[in-house]
Design an enzyme around this catalytic site. Structure first.
Site, PDB file in Angstrom:
ATOM      1  N   ARG A  28      79.704  97.849  19.838  1.00  0.00           N
ATOM      2  CA  ARG A  28      80.403  96.988  20.803  1.00  0.00           C
ATOM      3  C   ARG A  28      81.761  97.610  21.072  1.00  0.00           C
ATOM      4  O   ARG A  28      82.493  97.951  20.133  1.00  0.00           O
ATOM      5  CB  ARG A  28      80.601  95.581  20.247  1.00  0.00           C
ATOM      6  CG  ARG A  28      81.647  94.808  21.051  1.00  0.00           C
ATOM      7  CD  ARG A  28      81.747  93.365  20.709  1.00  0.00           C
ATOM      8  NE  ARG A  28      80.599  92.641  21.209  1.00  0.00           N
ATOM      9  CZ  ARG A  28      80.586  91.324  21.412  1.00  0.00           C
ATOM     10  NH1 ARG A  28      81.644  90.595  21.176  1.00  0.00           N
ATOM     11  NH2 ARG A  28      79.497  90.736  21.870  1.00  0.00           N
ATOM     12  N   HIS A  75      75.854  93.978  28.867  1.00  0.00           N
ATOM     13  CA  HIS A  75      75.639  93.207  27.633  1.00  0.00           C
ATOM     14  C   HIS A  75      74.139  92.900  27.558  1.00  0.00           C
ATOM     15  O   HIS A  75      73.717  91.738  27.682  1.00  0.00           O
ATOM     16  CB  HIS A  75      76.488  91.934  27.678  1.00  0.00           C
ATOM     17  CG  HIS A  75      76.657  91.262  26.349  1.00  0.00           C
ATOM     18  ND1 HIS A  75      76.200  91.792  25.153  1.00  0.00           N
ATOM     19  CD2 HIS A  75      77.242  90.064  26.014  1.00  0.00           C
ATOM     20  CE1 HIS A  75      76.500  90.976  24.156  1.00  0.00           C
ATOM     21  NE2 HIS A  75      77.127  89.922  24.659  1.00  0.00           N
ATOM     22  N   ASP A  89      80.848  82.716  32.987  1.00  0.00           N
ATOM     23  CA  ASP A  89      81.447  83.461  31.872  1.00  0.00           C
ATOM     24  C   ASP A  89      82.965  83.361  32.044  1.00  0.00           C
ATOM     25  O   ASP A  89      83.462  82.950  33.109  1.00  0.00           O
ATOM     26  CB  ASP A  89      80.970  84.934  31.943  1.00  0.00           C
ATOM     27  CG  ASP A  89      81.539  85.807  30.828  1.00  0.00           C
ATOM     28  OD1 ASP A  89      81.966  85.273  29.789  1.00  0.00           O
ATOM     29  OD2 ASP A  89      81.557  87.050  31.009  1.00  0.00           O
ATOM     30  N   CYS A 109      77.424  82.630  28.164  1.00  0.00           N
ATOM     31  CA  CYS A 109      77.222  83.527  27.019  1.00  0.00           C
ATOM     32  C   CYS A 109      78.095  83.140  25.831  1.00  0.00           C
ATOM     33  O   CYS A 109      77.770  83.454  24.694  1.00  0.00           O
ATOM     34  CB  CYS A 109      77.479  84.969  27.438  1.00  0.00           C
ATOM     35  SG  CYS A 109      79.083  85.189  28.220  1.00  0.00           S
ATOM     36  N   ARG A 138      70.388  84.448  20.547  1.00  0.00           N
ATOM     37  CA  ARG A 138      71.001  85.765  20.294  1.00  0.00           C
ATOM     38  C   ARG A 138      70.377  86.387  19.052  1.00  0.00           C
ATOM     39  O   ARG A 138      70.069  87.570  19.021  1.00  0.00           O
ATOM     40  CB  ARG A 138      72.517  85.647  20.112  1.00  0.00           C
ATOM     41  CG  ARG A 138      73.296  85.152  21.308  1.00  0.00           C
ATOM     42  CD  ARG A 138      73.060  85.992  22.548  1.00  0.00           C
ATOM     43  NE  ARG A 138      73.200  87.414  22.299  1.00  0.00           N
ATOM     44  CZ  ARG A 138      74.364  88.060  22.067  1.00  0.00           C
ATOM     45  NH1 ARG A 138      75.505  87.410  22.094  1.00  0.00           N
ATOM     46  NH2 ARG A 138      74.392  89.369  21.836  1.00  0.00           N
TER      47      ARG A 138
HETATM   48  N1  NVA Z   1      82.726  89.023  29.754  1.00  0.00           N
HETATM   49  C1  NVA Z   1      82.935  88.629  28.367  1.00  0.00           C
HETATM   50  C2  NVA Z   1      81.621  88.465  27.690  1.00  0.00           C
HETATM   51  C3  NVA Z   1      81.720  87.991  26.256  1.00  0.00           C
HETATM   52  C4  NVA Z   1      80.392  87.818  25.603  1.00  0.00           C
HETATM   53  C5  NVA Z   1      83.785  89.686  27.684  1.00  0.00           C
HETATM   54  O1  NVA Z   1      83.496  90.880  27.837  1.00  0.00           O
HETATM   55  O2  NVA Z   1      84.733  89.324  26.998  1.00  0.00           O
HETATM   56  N1   CP Z   2      78.162  86.082  23.654  1.00  0.00           N
HETATM   57  C1   CP Z   2      78.695  86.952  22.770  1.00  0.00           C
HETATM   58  O1   CP Z   2      78.473  88.167  22.858  1.00  0.00           O
HETATM   59  O2   CP Z   2      79.451  86.374  21.818  1.00  0.00           O
HETATM   60  P1   CP Z   2      80.368  87.142  20.738  1.00  0.00           P
HETATM   61  O3   CP Z   2      81.491  87.769  21.503  1.00  0.00           O
HETATM   62  O4   CP Z   2      80.818  86.071  19.793  1.00  0.00           O
HETATM   63  O5   CP Z   2      79.524  88.187  20.068  1.00  0.00           O
END
Ligand code: NVA
Ligand code: CP
Length: 335
Positions: free
Chosen positions: A104, A131, A227, A267, A312
């Site tokens: 990530r 994602h 989101d 999400c 998830r």
């Molecule tokens: N768009 C958000 C998604 C989090 C799961 C981010 O990248 O922070």
């Molecule tokens: N939706 C999601 O990816 O959550 P986290 O950032 O908590 O992993």
């Protein structure tokens, strides 16, 4: 059909609609599944998180434990990645020690480089651009609700240029759903990705649409998705313009009352009240108590939103199983 063995899971563009749906169907069967002594037992996986996470990290850790895989967690503050060692060198080191890894972080090119130079399967746990593990969970909830993905009208409200908007659009185009982005024009995914997705959706019996009118979008929605307006890694200075541009696209009761929507998805994490530090800071600065979704809508649809969070784990377990077991392995055949 199981073409995933030893493949990386980097972005949905790398897979066909049937392959995406295979993972969705496998996720739908994963509730309670554990196989600690099966074909994954004794493998080692590195979990690299350059950005914070609750759901994705826990899903990878628990899924690996349930499949007998040992994990090592690495973040930027406690490893050499980024500051002292390049992604390419890190890939070659970890590739020699582990059977798989998740990543990530920031640009998509980082996860692609890890896969190219490590020689082991790499799972994308979120980049700025995509994602993909989240989409398998989202589509599992949609398929469970509607019995199909094909023809379901998915409307995305908010910043559609980032990881979630991009990935939902690609996934929808691949699986024959009708995707609509409801946002100001500058928040649309890139023209290049939109035209690619339009072409794919035509072939797969779906469509890719865009509107700036929330009521018009709400009318056609079976599923509403939203989101956060400011994603991880973006500077605080962008809040002011985002709020100004995206407040008209907040998922609130006006939107819900203009629709026949069956489920709302997010999400997570979400800014729907003042119970977070960021939510409180935004309130102090801009006077808004709820951002991309109101608390009323969030709680009304909390069933689908938290089922999505549960998926998830199930979807990540499905992805790990598909990539780390041989083509002919049937997870449900215990003989
Ligand atoms: N768009 C958000 C998604 C989090 C799961 C981010 O990248 O922070
Ligand atoms: N939706 C999601 O990816 O959550 P986290 O950032 O908590 O992993």
């Amino acid at each position: 059909m199981k073409p995933f063995t030893n493949k990386s899971f980097l972005k949905l563009l790398d897979f066909t609609g049937d392959e995406i749906e295979y993972l969705v169907d496998l996720a739908l069967k994963m509730d309670g599944y554990k196989d600690r002594g099966g074909p994954c037992a004794g493998k080692n996986a590195a979990l690299i998180f350059e950005k914070t996470s609750t759901r994705t990290r826990c899903a990878f850790e628990v899924a690996c434990a349930d499949l007998g895989i040992n994990t090592v967690y690495l973040d930027s503050s406690t490893s050499q990645l980024g500051k002292k060692e390049s992604v390419k060198d890190t890939a070659r080191v970890l590739g020699a020690m582990f059977d798989a890894m998740c990543y990530r972080g920031f640009g998509q090119e980082r996860v692609e480089t890890l896969a190219e130079y490590s020689g082991i399967p790499v799972w994308n746990a979120l980049t700025n651009e995509s994602h993909p593990t989240q989409i398998i969970a989202d589509f599992a909830v949609i398929k469970k609700t509607f019995g199909t993905l094909k023809g379901v009208n998915l409307v995305y409200f908010g910043d559609a240029r980032y990881n979630m908007g991009n990935s939902l659009m690609v996934g929808a185009a691949k699986t024959g759903m009708n995707f609509t982005a409801c946002c100001p024009k500058e928040y649309m995914p890139s023209d290049e990705l939109v035209s690619l997705c339009k072409e794919m959706s035509l072939r797969n019996g779906g469509s890719v649409n865009f509107t700036e009118d929330p009521k018009e979008a709400a009318k056609i929605a079976d599923v509403i998705y939203t989101d956060v307006w400011v994603s991880m890694g973006e500077p605080d200075e962008v809040w002011s313009k985002r709020i100004k541009d995206l407040l008209p696209y907040q998922v609130n009761m006006d939107v819900i009352n203009s629709s026949n929507v069956k489920i709302v998805l997010h999400c997570l994490p979400s800014f729907h009240n003042l119970e977070t530090d960021i939510g409180l800071n935004v309130y102090k600065k801009f006077g808004l108590k709820e951002l991309e979704i109101t608390d009323e809508v969030f709680e009304k649809f909390s069933g689908s939103i938290f089922e999505e969070a549960k998926f998830r784990l199930l979807s990540i377990k499905a992805i790990i199983l598909a990539t780390l077991t041989p083509d002919d392995h049937d997870p449900f055949d215990k003989n």
